[in-house]
Scaffold this motif. Structure first.
Motif, PDB file in Angstrom:
ATOM      1  N   TYR A   1      63.770  30.213  41.589  1.00 20.95           N
ATOM      2  CA  TYR A   1      64.415  29.008  41.089  1.00 20.95           C
ATOM      3  C   TYR A   1      64.695  28.087  42.262  1.00 20.95           C
ATOM      4  O   TYR A   1      65.030  28.524  43.346  1.00 20.95           O
ATOM      5  CB  TYR A   1      65.726  29.359  40.387  1.00 20.95           C
ATOM      6  CG  TYR A   1      65.500  30.010  39.068  1.00 20.95           C
ATOM      7  CD1 TYR A   1      65.437  31.392  38.953  1.00 20.95           C
ATOM      8  CD2 TYR A   1      65.308  29.248  37.941  1.00 20.95           C
ATOM      9  CE1 TYR A   1      65.216  32.003  37.740  1.00 20.95           C
ATOM     10  CE2 TYR A   1      65.090  29.855  36.719  1.00 20.95           C
ATOM     11  CZ  TYR A   1      65.051  31.229  36.618  1.00 20.95           C
ATOM     12  OH  TYR A   1      64.820  31.820  35.415  1.00 20.95           O
ATOM     13  N   TRP A   2      64.559  26.811  42.038  1.00 20.68           N
ATOM     14  CA  TRP A   2      64.883  25.811  43.030  1.00 20.68           C
ATOM     15  C   TRP A   2      65.459  24.627  42.296  1.00 20.68           C
ATOM     16  O   TRP A   2      65.306  24.495  41.095  1.00 20.68           O
ATOM     17  CB  TRP A   2      63.658  25.438  43.869  1.00 20.68           C
ATOM     18  CG  TRP A   2      62.453  25.174  43.034  1.00 20.68           C
ATOM     19  CD1 TRP A   2      61.557  26.093  42.573  1.00 20.68           C
ATOM     20  CD2 TRP A   2      62.040  23.943  42.494  1.00 20.68           C
ATOM     21  NE1 TRP A   2      60.609  25.515  41.790  1.00 20.68           N
ATOM     22  CE2 TRP A   2      60.881  24.170  41.732  1.00 20.68           C
ATOM     23  CE3 TRP A   2      62.517  22.643  42.588  1.00 20.68           C
ATOM     24  CZ2 TRP A   2      60.210  23.170  41.060  1.00 20.68           C
ATOM     25  CZ3 TRP A   2      61.835  21.648  41.927  1.00 20.68           C
ATOM     26  CH2 TRP A   2      60.699  21.914  41.181  1.00 20.68           C
TER      27      TRP A   2
ATOM     28  N   SER B   1      56.743  28.030  40.999  1.00 18.88           N
ATOM     29  CA  SER B   1      58.090  28.223  40.478  1.00 18.88           C
ATOM     30  C   SER B   1      58.413  27.081  39.531  1.00 18.88           C
ATOM     31  O   SER B   1      57.721  26.066  39.514  1.00 18.88           O
ATOM     32  CB  SER B   1      59.119  28.290  41.609  1.00 18.88           C
ATOM     33  OG  SER B   1      59.139  27.079  42.327  1.00 18.88           O
ATOM     34  N   TRP B   2      59.467  27.276  38.754  1.00 21.79           N
ATOM     35  CA  TRP B   2      59.944  26.204  37.888  1.00 21.79           C
ATOM     36  C   TRP B   2      61.447  26.322  37.736  1.00 21.79           C
ATOM     37  O   TRP B   2      62.040  27.352  38.034  1.00 21.79           O
ATOM     38  CB  TRP B   2      59.233  26.198  36.547  1.00 21.79           C
ATOM     39  CG  TRP B   2      59.529  27.367  35.652  1.00 21.79           C
ATOM     40  CD1 TRP B   2      58.932  28.585  35.683  1.00 21.79           C
ATOM     41  CD2 TRP B   2      60.515  27.427  34.615  1.00 21.79           C
ATOM     42  NE1 TRP B   2      59.474  29.403  34.727  1.00 21.79           N
ATOM     43  CE2 TRP B   2      60.443  28.715  34.051  1.00 21.79           C
ATOM     44  CE3 TRP B   2      61.442  26.525  34.098  1.00 21.79           C
ATOM     45  CZ2 TRP B   2      61.281  29.114  33.010  1.00 21.79           C
ATOM     46  CZ3 TRP B   2      62.264  26.925  33.061  1.00 21.79           C
ATOM     47  CH2 TRP B   2      62.169  28.207  32.527  1.00 21.79           C
ATOM     48  N   HIS B   3      62.063  25.244  37.269  1.00 17.68           N
ATOM     49  CA  HIS B   3      63.525  25.166  37.164  1.00 17.68           C
ATOM     50  C   HIS B   3      63.889  24.283  35.977  1.00 17.68           C
ATOM     51  O   HIS B   3      63.201  23.310  35.699  1.00 17.68           O
ATOM     52  CB  HIS B   3      64.095  24.560  38.445  1.00 17.68           C
ATOM     53  CG  HIS B   3      65.505  24.078  38.301  1.00 17.68           C
ATOM     54  ND1 HIS B   3      66.570  24.927  38.305  1.00 17.68           N
ATOM     55  CD2 HIS B   3      66.005  22.835  38.133  1.00 17.68           C
ATOM     56  CE1 HIS B   3      67.686  24.218  38.167  1.00 17.68           C
ATOM     57  NE2 HIS B   3      67.361  22.950  38.054  1.00 17.68           N
ATOM     58  N   ALA B   4      64.949  24.616  35.296  1.00 14.14           N
ATOM     59  CA  ALA B   4      65.536  23.756  34.271  1.00 14.14           C
ATOM     60  C   ALA B   4      67.024  23.636  34.561  1.00 14.14           C
ATOM     61  O   ALA B   4      67.663  24.620  34.918  1.00 14.14           O
ATOM     62  CB  ALA B   4      65.319  24.339  32.881  1.00 14.14           C
TER      63      ALA B   4
ATOM     64  N   PHE C   1      58.517  21.736  38.007  1.00 16.86           N
ATOM     65  CA  PHE C   1      57.706  22.832  38.532  1.00 16.86           C
ATOM     66  C   PHE C   1      57.208  22.483  39.919  1.00 16.86           C
ATOM     67  O   PHE C   1      57.137  21.319  40.309  1.00 16.86           O
ATOM     68  CB  PHE C   1      56.544  23.183  37.592  1.00 16.86           C
ATOM     69  CG  PHE C   1      55.537  22.090  37.374  1.00 16.86           C
ATOM     70  CD1 PHE C   1      54.486  21.876  38.261  1.00 16.86           C
ATOM     71  CD2 PHE C   1      55.626  21.281  36.248  1.00 16.86           C
ATOM     72  CE1 PHE C   1      53.550  20.884  38.047  1.00 16.86           C
ATOM     73  CE2 PHE C   1      54.685  20.288  36.015  1.00 16.86           C
ATOM     74  CZ  PHE C   1      53.643  20.079  36.921  1.00 16.86           C
ATOM     75  N   LEU C   2      56.847  23.524  40.660  1.00 19.86           N
ATOM     76  CA  LEU C   2      56.342  23.400  42.012  1.00 19.86           C
ATOM     77  C   LEU C   2      54.951  24.028  42.064  1.00 19.86           C
ATOM     78  O   LEU C   2      54.756  25.138  41.568  1.00 19.86           O
ATOM     79  CB  LEU C   2      57.275  24.125  42.982  1.00 19.86           C
ATOM     80  CG  LEU C   2      57.016  23.935  44.466  1.00 19.86           C
ATOM     81  CD1 LEU C   2      57.444  22.532  44.886  1.00 19.86           C
ATOM     82  CD2 LEU C   2      57.795  24.966  45.265  1.00 19.86           C
ATOM     83  N   VAL C   3      54.009  23.304  42.658  1.00 16.74           N
ATOM     84  CA  VAL C   3      52.649  23.808  42.865  1.00 16.74           C
ATOM     85  C   VAL C   3      52.457  23.940  44.371  1.00 16.74           C
ATOM     86  O   VAL C   3      52.540  22.948  45.101  1.00 16.74           O
ATOM     87  CB  VAL C   3      51.583  22.852  42.265  1.00 16.74           C
ATOM     88  CG1 VAL C   3      50.187  23.359  42.563  1.00 16.74           C
ATOM     89  CG2 VAL C   3      51.804  22.680  40.779  1.00 16.74           C
ATOM     90  N   ALA C   4      52.234  25.158  44.836  1.00 18.48           N
ATOM     91  CA  ALA C   4      52.060  25.424  46.261  1.00 18.48           C
ATOM     92  C   ALA C   4      50.684  24.965  46.738  1.00 18.48           C
ATOM     93  O   ALA C   4      49.749  24.859  45.945  1.00 18.48           O
ATOM     94  CB  ALA C   4      52.244  26.908  46.545  1.00 18.48           C
ATOM     95  N   ASP C   5      50.582  24.706  48.026  1.00 17.84           N
ATOM     96  CA  ASP C   5      49.301  24.379  48.679  1.00 17.84           C
ATOM     97  C   ASP C   5      48.586  23.205  48.024  1.00 17.84           C
ATOM     98  O   ASP C   5      47.369  23.204  47.887  1.00 17.84           O
ATOM     99  CB  ASP C   5      48.395  25.613  48.718  1.00 17.84           C
ATOM    100  CG  ASP C   5      49.047  26.781  49.427  1.00 17.84           C
ATOM    101  OD1 ASP C   5      49.735  26.546  50.440  1.00 17.84           O
ATOM    102  OD2 ASP C   5      48.886  27.917  48.967  1.00 17.84           O
TER     103      ASP C   5
END
Length: 145
Positions: free
Chosen positions: A3-4, A122-125, A137-141
């Protein structure tokens, strides 16, 4: 799942773009088209198709479940966060209403967050800085480090 939490745009997390959409079904394909158009100049190395799918699911959820007593909009923003791409979808509604479901094979709904959980790093609400809810949401690279 990691989570972030959403932050305001900063030098470490530059804002790349945003769109404001009416809360109706026509906004879902519009969000897909606009994101493709506006992210292209930044030449991300990640799958834009995956990002578009996740945005589509989150905008669909925002349009379907967002509620307000007055006129409202869905806001989508995207940021570069180091080598990652962060996308936020803001809408009115309560953060407690956002939950990950494990749909049965014959369920016709309930796969949006499941897809985001499967694809994103990852994702967060939680509470949106605009009021209501943000699902992000987060997409790496997405870019070279």
């Amino acid at each position: 799942m990691t989570y972030w939490f959403n932050r305001f745009p900063s030098e470490e997390s530059p804002w790349l773009g945003a769109m404001t959409l009416h809360p109706n079904p026509e906004s879902v394909p519009r969000a897909r088209r606009w994101f493709r158009k506006f992210i292209a100049p930044y030449e991300p190395a990640c799958s834009v198709d995956d990002c578009v799918l996740m945005i589509s699911e989150l905008v669909t959820n925002a349009v379907t479940y967002g509620r307000a007593d007055e006129e409202w909009r869905v806001r989508v923003e995207w940021f570069r966060e180091g080598s990652s791409l962060r996308v936020e979808v803001h809408n009115p509604g309560l953060p407690a209403d956002v939950r990950l479901r494990r749909p049965d094979v014959d369920d016709t709904h309930g796969r949006g967050l499941f897809l985001v959980d499967s694809i994103a790093e990852s994702w967060h609400a939680g509470p949106s800085r605009f009021g209501g809810t943000v699902v992000a949401f987060l997409v790496a690279d997405a870019w070279p480090a």
